[in-house]
Design a protein around this motif. Structure first.
Motif, PDB file in Angstrom:
ATOM      1  N   GLY A   9     -21.479   6.362  17.815  1.00 48.63           N
ATOM      2  CA  GLY A   9     -20.125   5.841  17.601  1.00 48.63           C
ATOM      3  C   GLY A   9     -19.932   5.068  16.308  1.00 48.63           C
ATOM      4  O   GLY A   9     -20.629   5.277  15.312  1.00 48.63           O
ATOM      5  N   CYS A  10     -18.965   4.145  16.356  1.00 51.89           N
ATOM      6  CA  CYS A  10     -18.450   3.550  15.126  1.00 51.89           C
ATOM      7  C   CYS A  10     -19.444   2.639  14.407  1.00 51.89           C
ATOM      8  O   CYS A  10     -19.485   2.596  13.186  1.00 51.89           O
ATOM      9  CB  CYS A  10     -17.153   2.804  15.436  1.00 51.89           C
ATOM     10  N   MET A  11     -20.261   1.910  15.163  1.00 48.61           N
ATOM     11  CA  MET A  11     -21.244   1.034  14.508  1.00 48.61           C
ATOM     12  C   MET A  11     -22.338   1.887  13.866  1.00 48.61           C
ATOM     13  O   MET A  11     -22.850   1.562  12.785  1.00 48.61           O
ATOM     14  CB  MET A  11     -21.827   0.112  15.557  1.00 48.61           C
ATOM     15  N   ALA A  12     -22.686   2.981  14.519  1.00 48.62           N
ATOM     16  CA  ALA A  12     -23.674   3.908  13.950  1.00 48.62           C
ATOM     17  C   ALA A  12     -23.141   4.461  12.636  1.00 48.62           C
ATOM     18  O   ALA A  12     -23.848   4.530  11.626  1.00 48.62           O
ATOM     19  CB  ALA A  12     -23.952   5.042  14.935  1.00 48.62           C
ATOM     20  N   GLU A  13     -21.853   4.808  12.635  1.00 49.67           N
ATOM     21  CA  GLU A  13     -21.263   5.401  11.443  1.00 49.67           C
ATOM     22  C   GLU A  13     -21.134   4.367  10.327  1.00 49.67           C
ATOM     23  O   GLU A  13     -21.336   4.664   9.160  1.00 49.67           O
ATOM     24  CB  GLU A  13     -19.876   5.960  11.804  1.00 49.67           C
ATOM     25  N   ARG A  14     -20.816   3.148  10.689  1.00 57.44           N
ATOM     26  CA  ARG A  14     -20.628   2.112   9.677  1.00 57.44           C
ATOM     27  C   ARG A  14     -21.943   1.736   9.018  1.00 57.44           C
ATOM     28  O   ARG A  14     -22.038   1.605   7.813  1.00 57.44           O
ATOM     29  CB  ARG A  14     -20.000   0.865  10.314  1.00 57.44           C
TER      30      ARG A  14
END
Ligand code: SAH
Ligand code: SF4
Ligand code: F3S
Length: 503
Positions: free
Chosen positions: A121-126
């Motif tokens: 999700g988003c933390m992985a992507e960031r």
């Protein structure tokens, strides 16, 4: 180990196939995924943080993994693989996830390393590879557009003992062909993802970086997922997207479908299926869309219209693309075209440079609109965003906190007044399940998205029930069931909300 019940329902064919010994063989798996499916009897536990999109994405992840032979468990202690589907919207969202990762690391150590950990999700992507430097013992890091690759990544990490990462964002990926496993669903309301990503670049927001560019899903695949849900007995769909009403799909013949048209078509799949959507941007809330709310009885009389702030200069610095006056005109238009419409919003307190007067403009805007519900946040600076790079996060923490509290207090007052005005009215309530407090009571929602609790009597989950409102708290309506009804019946008698004789 507790298997997810819905999985058995959704995948009866595959279960039968397996029992009959003719499940897809390994060669087929290799062709499909480009790896040997050696999931064996491994059990996966998925924990979801953040927004509804993430809930839906976890269902997609479950579907992809189940297809590769993994089992799903609701018990982290039973799991061989724990995946955290993460959110990066505010710093405290990330903090919560880091704390959880710390606990899982300890568990992994207790099990001598026999536990795989994944951050999705988003933390992985960031954070991408940086996450591996910051958080020890993570085995896979997978961004929101790379979930089809998850079985391969888990396999690779397991085989090599090295972390595997795929954080590629794709302009094409909408997971259009994947029916998510709805394992946390109440069997009554379901999410259907219709677009992904966001092109807006509000200056405070990390989503465009974590989710990439907007991409809309083909109309036909959306309509067939909704039809499938009707067959399975669902009574409500919420169409999802980071910026849902900027949906725009052009098919191979060049015919283009707007969001308003899509909502209209979804509402025609079944007259007994309520249609909602989340989360919309004011700039895409067109007259055409408001008229769909007005004209289609099963499109709910409720719109979430995140304003973020009540002052035009702040809105400009936030890059929200509308002024205070334009937003207010939009809410007036919504109330004019859709009498009784319920509005909710998102608000940020303490954005960079916010003065006391500007904060008061937020309070006065709230007074003018009178939201039934609001999500209210303190500004949290996010790395990479325009605001982080160009503006100073200069409102002191205690001032931010105080302004947020003022916003919350005012909103609670408005919600209470709005709920009190419901006393004596009759609403068509869709029963979602038992109330949190008592098995003897049901919880459901009005067309306008207000929660209602009433004695369950002989009604059932999934019923539409006419409920007279007798009392309320600031968050819930309390009522008495009058009779079972249907949405068509309610529309015919124009009695989705009526004001009958007093209670
Ligand atoms: N796409 C939606 C919002 C998605 S994020 C929209 O445009 O309305 C959900 C909410 O989180 C936002 O509406 C905003 O109120 C809040 N939010 C986003 N970034 C934030 C930040 N940096 N600090 C505080 N709140 C934030
Ligand atoms: Fe973030 Fe703005 Fe996109 Fe909403 S519209 S997700 S707040 S950038
Ligand atoms: Fe959070 Fe990502 Fe949703 S940052 S709010 S999980 S789009």
């Amino acid at each position: 180990m507790e298997l997810i019940e819905d999985l058995d329902v959704l995948d009866e064919d595959r279960v039968r196939q397996r029992e009959a010994g003719d499940a897809p063989d390994e060669d087929l798996d290799r062709a499909k995924h480009g790896y040997d499916a050696t999931a064996g009897d491994k059990q996966v536990y998925i924990e979801t943080y953040g927004c509804q999109m993430n809930v839906n994405d976890s269902g997609i992840v479950a579907s992809v993994l189940e297809e590769s032979g993994y089992g799903l468990t609701r018990d982290a202690d039973e799991a061989d693989v724990v995946l955290l589907n993460t959110c990066a919207i505010r710093e405290n969202a990330e903090q919560k996830i880091r704390t959880r990762l710390g606990m899982l690391r300890a568990e992994k150590a207790r099990r001598d390393g026999e536990l795989m950990l994944g951050v999705l999700g988003c933390m992985a992507e960031r954070l991408r590879e940086k996450l591996l430097e910051q958080e020890d013992l993570v085995d896979v890091v997978v961004g929101p557009d790379a979930y089809r690759d998850l079985p391969r990544l888990l396999y690779e990490a397991d085989a090599t003992g090295q972390a595997a990462v795929n954080v590629e964002l794709s302009k094409q990926e909408t997971y259009q062909d994947i029916q998510p496993v709805r394992y946390d669903s109440n069997g009554v309301s379901a999410y259907v993802s219709i677009m992904r990503g966001c092109d807006n670049m509000c200056t405070f927001c990390v989503v465009p970086f974590t989710r990439g560019r907007e991409e809309s899903r083909p109309v036909t695949t959306i309509l067939s997922e909704v039809s499938q849900l009707v067959e399975e007995g669902y009574k409500e769909v919420t169409l999802l997207g980071q910026n849902v009403n900027s949906y725009h799909y052009t098919d191979e013949n060049g015919a283009s479908v707007s969001f308003a048209e899509l909502v209209d078509r979804v509402s025609r799949v079944s007259p007994e299926m309520r249609v909602r959507y989340s989360t919309s941007h004011p700039k895409d809330c067109t007259d055409e869309l408001l008229k769909v709310h007005r004209d289609r009885p099963n499109v709910c009389n409720y719109i979430h219209l995140p304003v973020q702030h009540g002052n035009t200069e702040v809105l400009d610095r936030m890059r929200r693309t509308y002024t205070r006056e334009e937003y207010l005109a939009l809410t007036e238009r919504a109330k004019e075209l859709c009498p009784g419409v319920s509005l909710s919003t998102d608000l940020i307190a303490g954005f960079c440079g916010e003065t006391e007067e500007q904060h008061e403009d937020t309070l006065s805007l709230m007074e003018q609109v009178r939201y039934d519900h609001a999500y209210m946040f303190k500004y949290s600076e996010r790395p990479q965003t325009y605001a982080a790079r160009k503006y100073e996060d200069d409102v002191p923490e205690d001032t931010k906190q105080r302004r947020l509290e003022e916003i919350i207090t005012l909103q609670n007052q408005h919600a209470k007044e709005s709920n009190e005005a419901e006393i004596g009215r009759v609403h068509t309530v869709l029963v979602e399940g038992t109330s949190k407090k008592s098995d003897e009571q049901f919880f459901g929602r009005t067309d306008t998205n207000k929660g209602v609790v009433f004695d369950r009597e002989d009604y059932e989950k999934g019923d539409y029930v006419r409920v007279r409102i007798d009392d309320c708290t600031s968050s819930t309506l309390l009522g008495t069931a009058l009779e079972k009804t249907t949405l068509e019946e309610a529309a015919r008698t124009n009695s989705i909300t009526t004001t009958p004789v007093a209670a």
